[in-house]
Design a protein around this motif. Structure first.
Motif, mmCIF file in Angstrom:
data_model
loop_
_atom_site.group_PDB
_atom_site.id
_atom_site.type_symbol
_atom_site.label_atom_id
_atom_site.label_comp_id
_atom_site.label_asym_id
_atom_site.label_seq_id
_atom_site.Cartn_x
_atom_site.Cartn_y
_atom_site.Cartn_z
ATOM 1 N N ASP A 267 0.856 -1.191 0.000
ATOM 2 C CA ASP A 267 0.000 0.000 0.000
ATOM 3 C C ASP A 267 0.888 1.236 0.000
ATOM 4 O OD1 ASP A 267 -2.460 -1.393 0.086
ATOM 5 O OD2 ASP A 267 -2.159 -1.763 2.218
ATOM 6 N N TYR A 268 0.894 1.957 -1.118
ATOM 7 C CA TYR A 268 1.726 3.148 -1.257
ATOM 8 C C TYR A 268 1.309 4.208 -0.241
ATOM 9 C CZ TYR A 268 3.989 7.230 -3.278
ATOM 10 O OH TYR A 268 4.751 8.361 -3.458
ATOM 11 N N VAL A 269 2.293 4.783 0.443
ATOM 12 C CA VAL A 269 2.070 5.854 1.402
ATOM 13 C C VAL A 269 2.864 7.060 0.923
ATOM 14 C CG1 VAL A 269 2.416 6.602 3.793
ATOM 15 C CG2 VAL A 269 1.730 4.238 3.309
ATOM 16 N N GLU A 270 2.178 8.168 0.677
ATOM 17 C CA GLU A 270 2.849 9.399 0.231
ATOM 18 C C GLU A 270 3.967 9.755 1.203
ATOM 19 O OE1 GLU A 270 3.450 12.160 -2.615
ATOM 20 O OE2 GLU A 270 1.699 10.862 -2.682
ATOM 21 N N ARG A 271 5.162 9.959 0.694
ATOM 22 C CA ARG A 271 6.360 10.299 1.457
ATOM 23 C C ARG A 271 6.814 9.185 2.417
ATOM 24 N NH1 ARG A 271 8.008 14.726 -0.297
ATOM 25 N NH2 ARG A 271 7.007 16.701 -0.491
ATOM 26 N N GLY A 272 6.289 7.967 2.207
ATOM 27 C CA GLY A 272 6.693 6.837 3.039
ATOM 28 C C GLY A 272 8.048 6.277 2.648
ATOM 29 N N GLY A 273 8.364 6.412 1.372
ATOM 30 C CA GLY A 273 9.664 5.993 0.858
ATOM 31 C C GLY A 273 9.972 4.523 1.061
ATOM 32 N N THR A 274 11.271 4.231 1.029
ATOM 33 C CA THR A 274 11.718 2.849 1.130
ATOM 34 C C THR A 274 11.494 2.272 2.522
ATOM 35 O OG1 THR A 274 13.972 3.591 1.571
ATOM 36 C CG2 THR A 274 13.422 3.085 -0.723
ATOM 37 N N ALA A 275 11.473 3.114 3.543
ATOM 38 C CA ALA A 275 11.222 2.612 4.906
ATOM 39 C C ALA A 275 9.834 1.986 4.971
ATOM 40 C CB ALA A 275 11.355 3.733 5.928
ATOM 41 N N GLU A 276 8.860 2.625 4.360
ATOM 42 C CA GLU A 276 7.484 2.124 4.372
ATOM 43 C C GLU A 276 7.354 0.851 3.541
ATOM 44 O OE1 GLU A 276 3.655 1.636 5.390
ATOM 45 O OE2 GLU A 276 4.966 3.159 6.255
ATOM 46 N N SER A 277 7.922 0.827 2.345
ATOM 47 C CA SER A 277 7.804 -0.379 1.514
ATOM 48 C C SER A 277 8.530 -1.549 2.175
ATOM 49 C CB SER A 277 8.314 -0.134 0.094
ATOM 50 O OG SER A 277 9.662 0.250 0.084
ATOM 51 N N ALA A 278 9.701 -1.312 2.740
ATOM 52 C CA ALA A 278 10.447 -2.381 3.417
ATOM 53 C C ALA A 278 9.655 -2.921 4.602
ATOM 54 C CB ALA A 278 11.802 -1.856 3.880
ATOM 55 N N LYS A 279 9.053 -2.040 5.366
ATOM 56 C CA LYS A 279 8.254 -2.459 6.529
ATOM 57 C C LYS A 279 7.080 -3.320 6.090
ATOM 58 C CE LYS A 279 5.169 0.026 8.922
ATOM 59 N NZ LYS A 279 4.620 1.173 9.625
ATOM 60 N N GLN A 280 6.335 -2.847 5.104
ATOM 61 C CA GLN A 280 5.162 -3.590 4.650
ATOM 62 C C GLN A 280 5.525 -4.941 4.032
ATOM 63 O OE1 GLN A 280 1.994 -1.731 2.439
ATOM 64 N NE2 GLN A 280 2.499 0.290 3.264
#
Length: 161
Positions: free
Chosen positions: A29-42
């Motif tokens: 789930d894309y999160v605006e300004r989440g960057g690689t930290a968000e994609s790695a976490k998910q």
């Protein structure tokens, strides 16, 4: 609405398939300004193995692509020295999209609209597997970096901070 398990083809995945490279698909789930930290976490992967695709330009406004570990930053001075330029800077989002054909947050180094030189942080090539944008927001592809990036013509550089 739940995520699908499969993404439709993008210019990036078409390039990978045309070149004969096997890759895995990873939707999040894309999160605006989440960057690689968000994609790695998910996705439950190490952020160091998530590679961001950055569209930059030299002092003559000629575009180039830089591939960097998700948990690192690009030293613009070191990059400029490595590639023999006076100055390197990030492109404005609309300029980056015009060059690559991808929206910021969905930029892939594969299947770009315009051919651009690609530079990769050398330590990325030592990883067994990377996760890199597949051509849209919320979509990474997993693959072995060295053969794909060599076929892409990516030049190794040392410019991480």
């Amino acid at each position: 609405m739940p995520r699908k398990d499969h993404a439709s083809q993008t210019p990036a995945t078409a390039w990978l398939e045309r070149e004969g490279f096997v890759h895995s698909e990873h939707l999040y789930d894309y999160v605006e300004r989440g960057g690689t930290a968000e994609s790695a976490k998910q996705l439950g992967v190490d952020e160091h193995a998530v590679v961001k695709t950055l569209v930059m330009q030299d002092e003559h406004a000629k575009p180039l692509v830089v591939l960097m570990h998700g948990d690192r930053q690009v030293s613009l001075k070191a990059l400029a020295r490595e590639i023999g330029c006076k100055k390197v800077e990030p492109c404005a989002p609309e300029v980056a999209q015009r060059h690559s054909g991808y929206p910021v947050g969905g930029t892939s180094p594969f299947g770009t609209k315009k051919p651009m030189p690609v530079y990769v942080e050398a330590s990325v090539l030592a990883l067994e597997r990377i996760f890199i944008n597949g051509g849209r927001r919320g979509y990474l592809v997993g693959l072995a970096p060295r053969p794909v990036l060599e076929r892409l013509g990516a030049r190794p550089v040392r410019c991480s901070t």
